[in-house]
Design an enzyme around this catalytic site. Structure first.
Site, short mmCIF file in Angstrom:
data_model
loop_
_atom_site.label_atom_id
_atom_site.label_comp_id
_atom_site.label_asym_id
_atom_site.label_seq_id
_atom_site.Cartn_x
_atom_site.Cartn_y
_atom_site.Cartn_z
N THR A 13 0.84 -1.20 0.00
CA THR A 13 0.00 0.00 0.00
C THR A 13 0.88 1.26 0.00
O THR A 13 2.01 1.24 0.48
CB THR A 13 -0.94 0.02 1.21
OG1 THR A 13 -0.19 0.18 2.42
CG2 THR A 13 -1.75 -1.26 1.28
N GLY A 14 0.34 2.33 -0.56
CA GLY A 14 1.10 3.58 -0.62
C GLY A 14 2.42 3.38 -1.33
O GLY A 14 3.47 3.82 -0.85
N THR A 16 3.45 4.25 -4.61
CA THR A 16 3.78 5.01 -5.82
C THR A 16 5.04 5.86 -5.65
O THR A 16 5.46 6.54 -6.58
CB THR A 16 2.61 5.91 -6.24
OG1 THR A 16 2.28 6.80 -5.15
CG2 THR A 16 1.39 5.08 -6.61
N TYR A 154 1.35 11.53 14.93
CA TYR A 154 2.03 10.58 14.04
C TYR A 154 2.68 9.47 14.88
O TYR A 154 2.52 8.28 14.59
CB TYR A 154 3.09 11.30 13.22
CG TYR A 154 3.99 10.40 12.42
CD1 TYR A 154 3.54 9.80 11.25
CD2 TYR A 154 5.30 10.14 12.83
CE1 TYR A 154 4.36 8.96 10.50
CE2 TYR A 154 6.13 9.31 12.10
CZ TYR A 154 5.66 8.73 10.93
OH TYR A 154 6.48 7.90 10.21
#
Length: 264
Positions: A13-14, A16, A154
């Site tokens: 996932t994520g 790119t 975060y």
């Protein structure tokens, strides 16, 4: 050590850009059929083009959807119902004063950083368990252990990932499916380069000098004394996804350059 993932389907996932793309490339180089994910089709297509020269690149495919939502996760599951390797890499971050982080930002960071991985793992782990083999990874951070004052939300989201990872490893005990969290440190991704570049502009120094100052000021315990490259993080992820890592599960695997002041 020769890592061969031929015949395995790996969902990252994520993926790119940054660490996610580096992981996707490492898995494809080992022969896995990689599923690339991002929110924009153009970026997914660009990432796939960058994998074409790898061993498994011709088989790589991708899907654009927002995994920060339940609907986006379901769309991905519907399009790609099976995976042997799941790398929950998707994550967002932003420097914010604690008192300025509202409920909406807390909600968003948990939807993207935590719930996306939970939703996908809930589906893909069942298939892995039924087949008797699988690899699940949650990309956490050294910030899970050293909560940064400038990004408390975060850090807390990354700590949550370690809890989910350890708990799921217990759920899948003895099944042939391993679950681990990966803890990178400061890594030279596109987003971090832009972040450091803006800091450099504000302070009137070069980006290279700003990287050095960032480590000195904010990660002074670093033994690496530099930012890691995405491929350096990906190397550990590829190993953890391999058959050779069959006895590694329920672990928090650190690739953070020695920032964490602990020998455990």
């Amino acid at each position: 050590m020769l890592i061969d993932l031929s015949g395995k389907i790996a969902l990252v996932t994520g993926s790119t850009g940054g660490i996610g793309l580096a992981i996707a490339r490492g898995l494809a180089e080992a022969g896995a059929t990689v599923i690339v994910n991002g929110r924009e089709q153009a970026r997914v297509d660009e990432a796939l083009a960058q994998l074409r020269d790898t061993k498994g690149g011709a088989m790589a495919r991708g899907l654009a959807c927002d995994l920060g939502t339940a609907a986006g996760c379901q769309a991905l599951i519907a399009a790609e119902p099976k995976a042997d390797i799941l790398v929950n890499n998707l994550g967002i971050y932003a420097a914010r004063e604690f008192f300025e982080i509202g409920d909406e930002e807390w909600e968003e960071i948990f939807q993207v950083n935590v719930l996306s991985g939970i939703r996908l793992s809930r589906h893909y782990a069942r298939g892995m368990q039924a087949r008797g083999w699988g690899r699940i990874q949650f990309i956490s951070s050294e910030s899970a252990l050293n909560i940064p004052a400038e990004m408390v939300h975060y850090g807390v989201s990354k700590t949550a990932l370690q809890g989910v990872s350890r708990g799921l490893a217990k759920v899948l005990a003895g099944s042939g499916v391993t679950v681990n969290s990966i803890l990178p440190g400061p890594t030279r991704t596109e987003g971090v380069i832009a972040f450091i570049g803006e800091m450099a502009r504000q302070e009137g120094v070069s980006p290279e000098e700003m990287e050095r100052l960032f480590i000195q000021r904010h990660r002074s315990s670093s033994l690496l004394r530099r930012f890691a490259e995405p491929a350096e993080v990906a190397n550990l992820c590829v190993y953890a996804a391999s058959p050779q890592a069959s006895a590694t599960t329920g672990a928090a695997l650190r690739v953070e350059g020695g920032i964490v002041e602990s020998i455990a």
